[in-house]
Design a protein around this motif. Structure first.
Motif, PDB file in Angstrom:
ATOM      1  N   UNK A  39       0.820  -1.207   0.000  1.00 21.76           N
ATOM      2  CA  UNK A  39       0.000   0.000   0.000  1.00 21.76           C
ATOM      3  C   UNK A  39       0.858   1.263   0.000  1.00 21.76           C
ATOM      4  N   UNK A  40       1.954   1.225   0.748  1.00 20.59           N
ATOM      5  CA  UNK A  40       2.805   2.406   0.892  1.00 20.59           C
ATOM      6  C   UNK A  40       3.493   2.753  -0.431  1.00 20.59           C
ATOM      7  N   UNK A  41       3.842   1.726  -1.227  1.00 14.92           N
ATOM      8  CA  UNK A  41       4.552   1.950  -2.497  1.00 14.92           C
ATOM      9  C   UNK A  41       3.621   1.859  -3.703  1.00 14.92           C
ATOM     10  N   UNK A  42       2.317   1.834  -3.434  1.00 17.82           N
ATOM     11  CA  UNK A  42       1.309   1.852  -4.498  1.00 17.82           C
ATOM     12  C   UNK A  42       1.473   0.664  -5.456  1.00 17.82           C
ATOM     13  N   UNK A  43       1.752  -0.494  -4.902  1.00 13.58           N
ATOM     14  CA  UNK A  43       1.855  -1.724  -5.699  1.00 13.58           C
ATOM     15  C   UNK A  43       0.503  -2.438  -5.662  1.00 13.58           C
ATOM     16  N   UNK A  44      -0.470  -1.836  -6.299  1.00 14.41           N
ATOM     17  CA  UNK A  44      -1.815  -2.399  -6.303  1.00 14.41           C
ATOM     18  C   UNK A  44      -2.317  -2.454  -7.754  1.00 14.41           C
ATOM     19  N   UNK A  45      -3.147  -3.428  -8.070  1.00 18.86           N
ATOM     20  CA  UNK A  45      -3.605  -4.522  -7.200  1.00 18.86           C
ATOM     21  C   UNK A  45      -2.478  -5.498  -6.860  1.00 18.86           C
ATOM     22  N   UNK A  47      -2.433  -8.775  -6.383  1.00 19.48           N
ATOM     23  CA  UNK A  47      -2.320 -10.032  -7.116  1.00 19.48           C
ATOM     24  C   UNK A  47      -1.617  -9.834  -8.460  1.00 19.48           C
ATOM     25  N   UNK A  48      -1.842  -8.670  -9.096  1.00 20.56           N
ATOM     26  CA  UNK A  48      -1.157  -8.399 -10.365  1.00 20.56           C
ATOM     27  C   UNK A  48       0.330  -8.179 -10.146  1.00 20.56           C
ATOM     28  N   UNK A  49       0.692  -7.468  -9.090  1.00 17.61           N
ATOM     29  CA  UNK A  49       2.111  -7.219  -8.810  1.00 17.61           C
ATOM     30  C   UNK A  49       2.852  -8.529  -8.527  1.00 17.61           C
ATOM     31  N   UNK A  50       2.215  -9.426  -7.772  1.00 13.47           N
ATOM     32  CA  UNK A  50       2.869 -10.698  -7.454  1.00 13.47           C
ATOM     33  C   UNK A  50       2.884 -11.640  -8.658  1.00 13.47           C
ATOM     34  N   UNK A  51       1.856 -11.613  -9.480  1.00 13.65           N
ATOM     35  CA  UNK A  51       1.855 -12.456 -10.672  1.00 13.65           C
ATOM     36  C   UNK A  51       2.916 -11.996 -11.667  1.00 13.65           C
ATOM     37  N   UNK A  52       3.165 -10.687 -11.736  1.00 16.36           N
ATOM     38  CA  UNK A  52       4.249 -10.187 -12.583  1.00 16.36           C
ATOM     39  C   UNK A  52       5.608 -10.615 -12.041  1.00 16.36           C
ATOM     40  N   UNK A  53       5.718 -10.667 -10.726  1.00 18.18           N
ATOM     41  CA  UNK A  53       6.983 -11.085 -10.113  1.00 18.18           C
ATOM     42  C   UNK A  53       7.271 -12.556 -10.385  1.00 18.18           C
ATOM     43  N   UNK A  54       6.243 -13.418 -10.300  1.00 17.43           N
ATOM     44  CA  UNK A  54       6.428 -14.860 -10.467  1.00 17.43           C
ATOM     45  C   UNK A  54       6.157 -15.336 -11.887  1.00 17.43           C
ATOM     46  N   UNK A  55       5.673 -14.431 -12.740  1.00 17.44           N
ATOM     47  CA  UNK A  55       5.326 -14.784 -14.125  1.00 17.44           C
ATOM     48  C   UNK A  55       4.327 -15.932 -14.174  1.00 17.44           C
ATOM     49  N   UNK A  56       3.348 -15.890 -13.259  1.00 23.13           N
ATOM     50  CA  UNK A  56       2.337 -16.944 -13.174  1.00 23.13           C
ATOM     51  C   UNK A  56       1.167 -16.422 -12.353  1.00 23.13           C
ATOM     52  N   UNK A  57      -0.013 -16.991 -12.528  1.00 22.72           N
ATOM     53  CA  UNK A  57      -1.159 -16.570 -11.704  1.00 22.72           C
ATOM     54  C   UNK A  57      -0.949 -16.935 -10.236  1.00 22.72           C
ATOM     55  N   UNK A  58      -1.492 -16.111  -9.333  1.00 16.90           N
ATOM     56  CA  UNK A  58      -1.286 -16.318  -7.897  1.00 16.90           C
ATOM     57  C   UNK A  58      -2.620 -16.193  -7.176  1.00 16.90           C
ATOM     58  N   UNK A  59      -2.629 -16.704  -5.953  1.00 17.81           N
ATOM     59  CA  UNK A  59      -3.760 -16.560  -5.045  1.00 17.81           C
ATOM     60  C   UNK A  59      -3.206 -16.156  -3.695  1.00 17.81           C
ATOM     61  N   UNK A  60      -3.717 -15.050  -3.134  1.00 19.16           N
ATOM     62  CA  UNK A  60      -3.155 -14.471  -1.919  1.00 19.16           C
ATOM     63  C   UNK A  60      -3.892 -14.973  -0.685  1.00 19.16           C
ATOM     64  N   UNK A  61      -3.092 -15.255   0.384  1.00 20.97           N
ATOM     65  CA  UNK A  61      -3.629 -15.738   1.655  1.00 20.97           C
ATOM     66  C   UNK A  61      -3.026 -14.937   2.795  1.00 20.97           C
ATOM     67  N   UNK A  62      -3.708 -14.967   3.914  1.00 21.05           N
ATOM     68  CA  UNK A  62      -3.183 -14.470   5.187  1.00 21.05           C
ATOM     69  C   UNK A  62      -3.788 -15.329   6.296  1.00 21.05           C
ATOM     70  N   UNK A  63      -3.475 -15.000   7.562  1.00 18.91           N
ATOM     71  CA  UNK A  63      -3.995 -15.788   8.686  1.00 18.91           C
ATOM     72  C   UNK A  63      -4.818 -14.889   9.601  1.00 18.91           C
ATOM     73  N   UNK A  64      -5.619 -15.513  10.426  1.00 15.93           N
ATOM     74  CA  UNK A  64      -6.439 -14.755  11.386  1.00 15.93           C
ATOM     75  C   UNK A  64      -5.575 -14.057  12.421  1.00 15.93           C
ATOM     76  N   UNK A  65      -4.419 -14.637  12.769  1.00 16.23           N
ATOM     77  CA  UNK A  65      -3.511 -13.992  13.729  1.00 16.23           C
ATOM     78  C   UNK A  65      -2.909 -12.717  13.147  1.00 16.23           C
ATOM     79  N   UNK A  66      -2.612 -12.715  11.851  1.00 13.78           N
ATOM     80  CA  UNK A  66      -2.087 -11.512  11.193  1.00 13.78           C
ATOM     81  C   UNK A  66      -3.143 -10.411  11.201  1.00 13.78           C
TER      82      UNK A  66
END
Length: 292
Positions: A39-45, A47-66
């Motif tokens: 959010x701070x570096x405006x890397x949104x959306x 999922x698109x930023x991470x898919x560009x990094x890995x050159x593949x589709x991605x699915x984002x997860x987190x945990x309830x503790x986070x």
């Protein structure tokens, strides 16, 4: 520079895909620090930023503790909390809230059975997860995302696991030994019964010569037979005919006979039908005159 980075990332992704069976779409487990960095570096959306990094589709997860940790930070991290709530929740099974790094480490476990990519800005957590063999790590630097290359421990683990797959385990070796002993025992029993004339060989354990003989009786070819190429003569159209001496001598003899008997070999003149009738009439007239 950007091309080299993408090439390095593809090489790392291929390593984890081949050695540890990571499959697309890749699952990325994000903590609060990484969400705040996006959010701070405006890397949104994200999922698109991470898919560009890995050159593949991605699915984002987190945990309830986070999520609980971001909520306790108050208004300063409210935007990060709202963004993290939109991610899928990975099951952590914690009744009481624990720290985000401890929760992520427990979700990953010893072997990372869920095949998560871990995205975090916590250097201590990344250093801790480098000792887990199957965990690729992602972090952000200013307005770019980076995938860490596999650590030395991860490479050694992949090499040792590959060597183990090349050799049989003790259980496999015992099963193979048991099977070979049973096959040899059956073969000895059938050989002894064949000598006594009380049995016959099964098709799977027939000797080589007997198996071929049985195949000939049933008109079955056990082996592929190729036709042998026979030696061929020259093309008769391209070869000159031989001159025989007998034919030349006969021809010369005929020519000699033809020269000696020209009178005998004269061809008789063919007479037409009209000429024969004229001759017959003239002969009848002559006969009548003679009678008178």
């Amino acid at each position: 520079m950007r091309f080299k980075k993408q090439k390095r990332h593809r090489k790392t992704v291929r390593f984890f895909s081949v050695c540890f069976e990571f499959r697309q779409p890749f699952k990325v487990l994000c903590d609060g620090t990484f969400v705040h960095h996006l959010l701070h570096n405006d890397l949104i959306p994200a999922d698109k930023a991470l898919s560009d990094c890995l050159s593949a589709p991605v699915k984002l997860f987190t945990t309830s503790c986070v999520l609980a940790e971001l909520k306790t930070l108050g208004a300063s991290q409210s935007a990060s909390f709202q963004a993290a709530r939109k991610l899928a929740i990975a099951r952590c099974d914690h009744e009481k809230r624990v720290s985000a790094d401890a929760c992520i480490a427990e979700v990953i476990g010893e072997n990372n059975s869920e095949h998560f990519f871990v995205a975090t800005q916590d250097a201590d957590l990344r250093k801790k997860l480098q000792k887990v063999p199957k965990v690729p790590l992602i972090f952000g630097l200013r307005n770019a995302l980076f995938l860490e290359p596999p650590s030395k421990f991860q490479r050694e683990f992949a090499q040792s696991s590959e060597e183990k797959r090349l050799h049989m385990t003790d259980k496999e070796y015992k099963a193979l030994e048991k099977r070979t002993t049973s096959i040899l025992a059956n073969a000895d029993a059938e050989d002894s019964s064949d000598e006594e004339g009380l049995g016959y060989h099964s098709p799977g354990l027939l000797p080589h010569n007997t198996r071929n003989y049985a195949g000939k009786e049933r008109d079955i070819k056990d082996r592929v037979r190729f036709k042998r190429k026979k030696a061929k003569g020259p093309n008769p159209l391209s070869v000159k005919k031989k001159k025989s001496h007998e034919n030349t001598s006969l021809a010369s003899g005929k020519e000699a006979k033809g020269d000696d008997g020209n009178a005998q070999s004269k061809r008789k003149r063919k007479r037409s039908r009209r000429a024969l009738l004229r001759m017959a009439r003239s002969s009848s007239i002559i006969l009548v005159i003679c009678e008178d």
